[in-house]
Design a protein around this motif. Sequence first.
Motif, PDB file in Angstrom:
ATOM      1  N   CYS A  17       0.851  -1.190   0.000  1.00  0.00           N
ATOM      2  CA  CYS A  17       0.000   0.000   0.000  1.00  0.00           C
ATOM      3  C   CYS A  17       0.884   1.236   0.000  1.00  0.00           C
ATOM      4  O   CYS A  17       1.293   1.738   1.049  1.00  0.00           O
ATOM      5  N   MET A  31      -4.008   5.219   2.475  1.00  0.00           N
ATOM      6  CA  MET A  31      -3.237   3.979   2.564  1.00  0.00           C
ATOM      7  C   MET A  31      -3.788   3.047   3.639  1.00  0.00           C
ATOM      8  O   MET A  31      -3.810   1.821   3.472  1.00  0.00           O
ATOM      9  N   PHE A  34      -6.762   1.329   2.133  1.00  0.00           N
ATOM     10  CA  PHE A  34      -6.337   0.262   1.233  1.00  0.00           C
ATOM     11  C   PHE A  34      -5.906  -0.972   2.035  1.00  0.00           C
ATOM     12  O   PHE A  34      -6.202  -2.106   1.671  1.00  0.00           O
ATOM     13  N   THR A 212      -3.508  -1.490  -5.801  1.00  0.00           N
ATOM     14  CA  THR A 212      -3.670  -0.220  -5.092  1.00  0.00           C
ATOM     15  C   THR A 212      -3.442   1.037  -5.930  1.00  0.00           C
ATOM     16  O   THR A 212      -3.389   2.132  -5.376  1.00  0.00           O
TER      17      THR A 212
END
Length: 234
Positions: A17, A31, A34, A212
Amino acid sequence: MLHSMIQALEGGLIVSCQALKDEPFYGSDYMSRFALAAEMGGAVGIRANTPQDITAIKKVTNLPVIGLWKQEYDGSDVYITPTLAEVEGVIAAGADIVAMDATLRPRPDDVGLADLVKKIREKHQVLLMADVSTVAEGIEAEKLGFDLISTTLSGYTAYSPQSEEPDIQLVADLSQRVNLPVLAEGRIHSRDLAVQCLQAGAYAVVIGGAITRPQWITKKFTDAMKQYHNVTQA
């Protein structure tokens, strides 16, 4: 006997990530989301860059976090957790495993990798992962006392194979030459490639952009569609 944290990664997917400053999802909040999504999808670990992102991710998931800190120094191409300062920043942020550039390239201030690993071991009890680009670097990393090896940097050093595909041969060769767990990482863009890495001997697989980076994923589709239109209209 492998550490329990490493055992938890076996056969699984680790999601990297990370985002650059010019990308739409740059920022620790994104992040961490994710990372949470990765955990919901069955990932066994997270790879994260910067202390800020590591701290944010640790707050939302119980998955092991492989932490790194990308920093550039004049006179060196090594940028993944290159010095003791970055290592200690990653540790302080709560990383369970510290990922470091373990290539043979000159390091900042000409500090040798062996000396750096020795200093880390003297001051901290932490798992270390060697990001390498060749078999020779993986073998040396094992000698230096790293706990895991990842093929992260294949294609990112001038002397390693340059390809748009993952270096599955490196995964296979390292798996045969070292006794440490070998993680496959780099340009793994499909489910089939992930499985091929496992078949080659990968202990676990690390995937980043294919999961991602929505802008990169979108571009893969739009490029393919443009190519189709160009062919049909020719």
